[in-house]
Structures are given as structure tokens and as C-alpha cells.
Scaffold this motif. Sequence first.
Motif, PDB file in Angstrom:
ATOM      1  N   GLU A   1      90.482  10.394  16.441  1.00 11.86           N
ATOM      2  CA  GLU A   1      90.075   9.834  17.736  1.00 11.86           C
ATOM      3  C   GLU A   1      89.481  10.905  18.645  1.00 11.86           C
ATOM      4  O   GLU A   1      88.492  10.659  19.334  1.00 11.86           O
TER       5      GLU A   1
ATOM      6  N   PRO B   1      87.793   3.135  10.442  1.00 11.11           N
ATOM      7  CA  PRO B   1      87.505   2.414  11.696  1.00 11.11           C
ATOM      8  C   PRO B   1      87.019   0.984  11.446  1.00 11.11           C
ATOM      9  O   PRO B   1      86.263   0.739  10.511  1.00 11.11           O
TER      10      PRO B   1
ATOM     11  N   ARG C   1      84.381  -2.636  15.625  1.00 10.44           N
ATOM     12  CA  ARG C   1      84.424  -2.434  17.073  1.00 10.44           C
ATOM     13  C   ARG C   1      84.547  -0.951  17.392  1.00 10.44           C
ATOM     14  O   ARG C   1      83.823  -0.411  18.218  1.00 10.44           O
ATOM     15  N   ARG C   2      85.443  -0.274  16.688  1.00  9.51           N
ATOM     16  CA  ARG C   2      85.651   1.151  16.918  1.00  9.51           C
ATOM     17  C   ARG C   2      84.445   1.967  16.447  1.00  9.51           C
ATOM     18  O   ARG C   2      84.013   2.909  17.093  1.00  9.51           O
TER      19      ARG C   2
END
Length: 148
Positions: A42, A62, A65-66
Motif C-alpha cells: 500500500e 489488488p 477498484r484498488r
Amino acid sequence: MHDPLPGTACARPPDNPEQCVAERTHLASLAENPSLPADLVERLAADPDESVRLPVSLRPEPDERRRTAIDLTAGGLDTGDGVRWVRDGLAGPEVMRRAAASAHPLLQRAAARSPQLPPDLLRLLHAPRTRRRTTSCALTTPTLQRRS
């Protein structure tokens, strides 16, 4: 996965990834490390250097969306050949489907290069009709080779 920039990659994964992040060393190779803890992934996803964010965006974990939230510009010279988890799993329909349906252009390109691309995924990849994806599909799909 991608050509390392001087000072950003090493031949083996760093022994202390937290120290590497803190010191900003080996970040591109660290971003490709499949055993990197999620909190460091992250942090690297928000790194100011695009050469670090790009390999993070290509990781298998991921969700879309990520993945689309990671700020990057896919280079015109990259064909998606270096997306190992797609390349190594292209025979698997779920891996191919996930890559073809992705919003990430390099994952789409990696799927488009598969000679076993099913017709429904071929149609999906042709929907926006980008030149690079059409060319990649045509190079690897016999039905398109005959039409070209």
C-alpha cells in the motif's frame, strides 16, 4: 518484470523491506516481491515514483477498484510481456479472464497475446478497439490473422 532504473532494483529481494522503503532503496524490485507485506504494498502504491507504482499496479492481489486507484501512465513501449502472473497462467481461463477484463492496459495486453484467447474475451478486448490491443490479438489469434 520491467527494466530496473539505476539504484532502484537489485538481483534478489531485499532482506529488510521496511528499511528499503524508509531509505527509498530497491523500491522497484521490492514492489515486485510476491511476499511483500500488504502494508508495504500500500505504501509503494502511493510512491511518488511511477517506476515503483507500475509494478505494484501489476501485482495479482489488488482488485480492480484498488488497481485503478494507483496513479500511473502505461508506457507505449511496454507490451505486457512482463506480467508474470498473467503470462504464467494464461492457459487458465480465470487468470486470462481477469486480465482481459481488467482496466489496466498492461494486463489487457498480456491477455491479448495469448494464442488460446476464447472468442468472448477476444470480443471484450476489441470493444474499445485500441490499436495496440488489436495488433497484439492479431499477432496471436489465427482468425484475426486471416482477416488482417
